[in-house]
Design a protein around this motif. Sequence first.
Motif, mmCIF file in Angstrom:
data_model
loop_
_atom_site.group_PDB
_atom_site.id
_atom_site.type_symbol
_atom_site.label_atom_id
_atom_site.label_comp_id
_atom_site.label_asym_id
_atom_site.label_seq_id
_atom_site.Cartn_x
_atom_site.Cartn_y
_atom_site.Cartn_z
ATOM 1 N N ARG A 161 3.819 0.433 2.288
ATOM 2 C CA ARG A 161 2.759 -0.345 2.940
ATOM 3 C C ARG A 161 3.332 -1.409 3.872
ATOM 4 N N SER A 162 4.629 -1.720 3.736
ATOM 5 C CA SER A 162 5.283 -2.701 4.596
ATOM 6 C C SER A 162 5.800 -2.081 5.889
ATOM 7 N N ARG A 164 5.374 1.065 9.180
ATOM 8 C CA ARG A 164 4.430 1.835 9.971
ATOM 9 C C ARG A 164 5.140 3.074 10.515
ATOM 10 N N ALA A 194 -0.865 5.420 0.143
ATOM 11 C CA ALA A 194 -0.152 4.425 0.941
ATOM 12 C C ALA A 194 0.518 5.077 2.148
ATOM 13 N N SER A 198 -0.404 4.226 6.170
ATOM 14 C CA SER A 198 0.629 3.594 6.992
ATOM 15 C C SER A 198 1.025 4.425 8.207
#
Length: 252
Positions: A161-162, A164, A194, A198
Amino acid sequence: MESSERVAAIMRALRVQDSVAVAELAAEHRVSEMTIRRDLDELAQQGIVRRVRGGAQSLLLRGEEPPFGAREREATDLKRRIGAEVAALLADGEAVLLDGGTTALEVARALHDRRLTVVPLAMQSAHELTGAPRIRLVLPGGEVRAGELNFHGPLTEFSIRSLRFDTTVIGCCGLSAEHGLTAHDLPEVAIKQAAIASARRVIVACDSGKFSRTAFGAVCPLDRLDVVVTDAGIPRDQHDALTAANVTVRIV
């Protein structure tokens, strides 16, 4: 028929029935009963069956997937073709999240000479890409699921999730118009969700056999997908449902 193909056929039979008989399998595959016994002994060693007099009984719970090593031997040529097609859909320079599973491993093998940033969600794919000269390999961290060797858990989900991604390549245990994308392992559901959230684009890589199955955990509906790469065995109604949801279907 080679041993790997025969064992794969026996596993398919065990997905729809609780037991198999040596004599019937020998007649069906036109081999000796001794050959079938060896096949069943191999499956017993993998914890898939219990050997009984005259045959074997399935040890898989309903909805449970066979071990990675056993699945890796199923439809190997088809999975290679799917992997090559998925690789062809990626542009050099992309950031790609690559799901775990046997089909995703074939995608990893097809990416060896590409220029990409790849975050693999399984140790097998990470190992495959370690020596790739132009791959920027980034590992997500987290726990490693025994047997499957997939990364999972809150650390993995947080790292995904951190980041892209241009493209997420997802595998699945089941895919249908009614239930969407599904997975057997519940912690894996959160990781797949997730990964999908993303990414700018989501590609599903799966053989047509997945369209006849629905696993325990719901991942997402069809309209969260962009491309499905599969084979000509996809049922017509499922193909039509995907296209109606604006999903591109690529047949290998």
